[in-house]
Design an enzyme around this catalytic site. Structure first.
Site, PDB file in Angstrom:
ATOM      1  CB  SER A  68      -0.956   0.014   1.196  1.00 24.91           C
ATOM      2  OG  SER A  68      -2.045  -0.855   0.975  1.00 24.91           O
ATOM      3  CE  LYS A  71      -3.894   0.913  -0.905  1.00 26.17           C
ATOM      4  NZ  LYS A  71      -4.654   0.581   0.316  1.00 26.17           N
ATOM      5  CE1 TYR A 193      -4.718  -0.822  -4.244  1.00 28.29           C
ATOM      6  CE2 TYR A 193      -5.506  -3.084  -4.286  1.00 28.29           C
ATOM      7  CZ  TYR A 193      -5.051  -1.990  -3.581  1.00 28.29           C
ATOM      8  OH  TYR A 193      -4.916  -2.068  -2.219  1.00 28.29           O
ATOM      9  CE1 TYR A 245      -3.488   0.075   5.108  1.00 25.51           C
ATOM     10  CE2 TYR A 245      -1.859  -0.813   6.605  1.00 25.51           C
ATOM     11  CZ  TYR A 245      -2.331  -0.641   5.330  1.00 25.51           C
ATOM     12  OH  TYR A 245      -1.647  -1.173   4.267  1.00 25.51           O
ATOM     13  CB  VAL A 263      -0.064  -5.804   4.375  1.00 25.62           C
ATOM     14  CG1 VAL A 263      -1.231  -5.059   4.984  1.00 25.62           C
ATOM     15  CG2 VAL A 263      -0.266  -6.075   2.893  1.00 25.62           C
TER      16      VAL A 263
END
Length: 309
Positions: A68, A71, A193, A245, A263
């Site tokens: 992530s 992103k 993605y 998160y 992760v």
């Protein structure tokens, strides 16, 4: 206060030595089978300063799946294509629910809360699928240019493993499509993605790639303006509020830096106008953040006085 990279080397060595004491406190990410096979007893840390210096310790040159953290870079690309119009399709606030929650999609009528939760990142990926001829190559190309390393790659085995278990992301993409906030075909968007998340690079490469976010959008190595002036501040603000998160608030309190985790066990942190930091250790806490990496950044920020507050 300016800190040269070499001044941080002894502290990084101490932090790396301490990290082994945290091994066993977390768990590998089991939802992606390939990541569950990684050696858990690893730790790396790297700091890239605006003068081009690098300080590192531990397994800082070992490539890992950034997941992530990607992103942040896909968001920067989408903003290049759409500018402020992107915010009509995705918000800028913490979600208050898990990063892969489907509930929020319905509550917000198909407009995800921010670009770092999975539904928001799917909307961002959709923008790239719509605008870039080869979105995966575009993403990897950007990371290579920023990291000044052709070793950066897409780990297709990780992507394949992740796609085999991507049921919730497929569901999120289908919901977004139903609400009219996905232009492309849902499976194609999830495919792009997932391959963004499968980008593979080391702490040294990741810290270098993040430097423009610490330097008003400019690559300090080449002098190139990667992001328009002011955009790095906006991206950093989103990392501070939404980047870890459900632990974003705790991280801001304990570390005080804009950051994004993944992760795969990595965390990328920014010290505006000073440096970029990357840490990696695969074992995660219950919220999906690296146990040893979180602790390492807390000590580094405290001992080197790096908090933005």
């Amino acid at each position: 206060m300016t800190i040269a990279a070499e001044e941080l080397a002894p502290l990084l060595a101490e932090i790396a030595a301490e990290a082994s004491g945290r091994f066993g406190e977390g768990r590998l990410h089991a939802t992606i089978p390939r990541l569950a096979q990684v050696d858990p007893n690893q730790f790396g840390i790297a700091v890239a300063t605006l003068d081009g210096g690098i300080a590192k310790a531990g397994a800082a040159d070992v490539p890992f799946s950034i997941q992530s953290i990607s992103k942040v870079f896909s968001l920067c690309l989408a903003l290049d294509y759409l500018g402020e119009d992107l915010w009509e399709r995705v918000g800028r606030n913490p979600s208050g629910l898990r990063f892969n929650s489907l509930t929020r999609i319905e509550q917000e009528q198909g407009r995800p809360m921010n670009p770092f939760v999975n539904p928001g990142a799917l909307v961002v990926a959709d923008c790239l699928v719509d605008r870039a001829a080869t979105p995966i190559h575009t993403m990897i190309g950007l990371l290579r240019r920023l990291a000044h390393s052709n070793r950066v790659s897409c780990d297709y085995e990780v992507a394949k493993s992740e796609l085999s278990m991507a049921f919730r992301n497929y569901a999120a993409a289908a919901l977004l499509k139903e609400y009219g906030n996905l232009r492309g075909e849902p499976r194609a968007v999830v495919h792009a993605y997932t391959h963004f998340c499968a980008a593979r690079m080391s702490c040294v490469e990741l810290a270098r790639a993040a430097l423009p976010l610490a330097n008003e959008g400019r690559d300090p190595v080449t002098g190139a303006q990667i992001l328009p002036p002011g955009r790095s501040r906006r991206v950093n603000s989103l990392m501070l509020t939404c980047g870890l998160y459900d632990a974003a608030g705790d991280f801001a309190y304990r570390v005080g830096l804009p950051a994004k985790s993944g992760v795969g066990g990595g965390i990328m942190a920014i010290v505006p106008n000073r440096m970029a930091i990357a840490v990696w250790s695969p074992e995660l806490d219950p919220l999906g953040n690296s146990v040893a990496g979180f602790a390492a950044l807390e000590r580094l920020a405290r001992d080197a006085d790096l908090s933005v507050f």
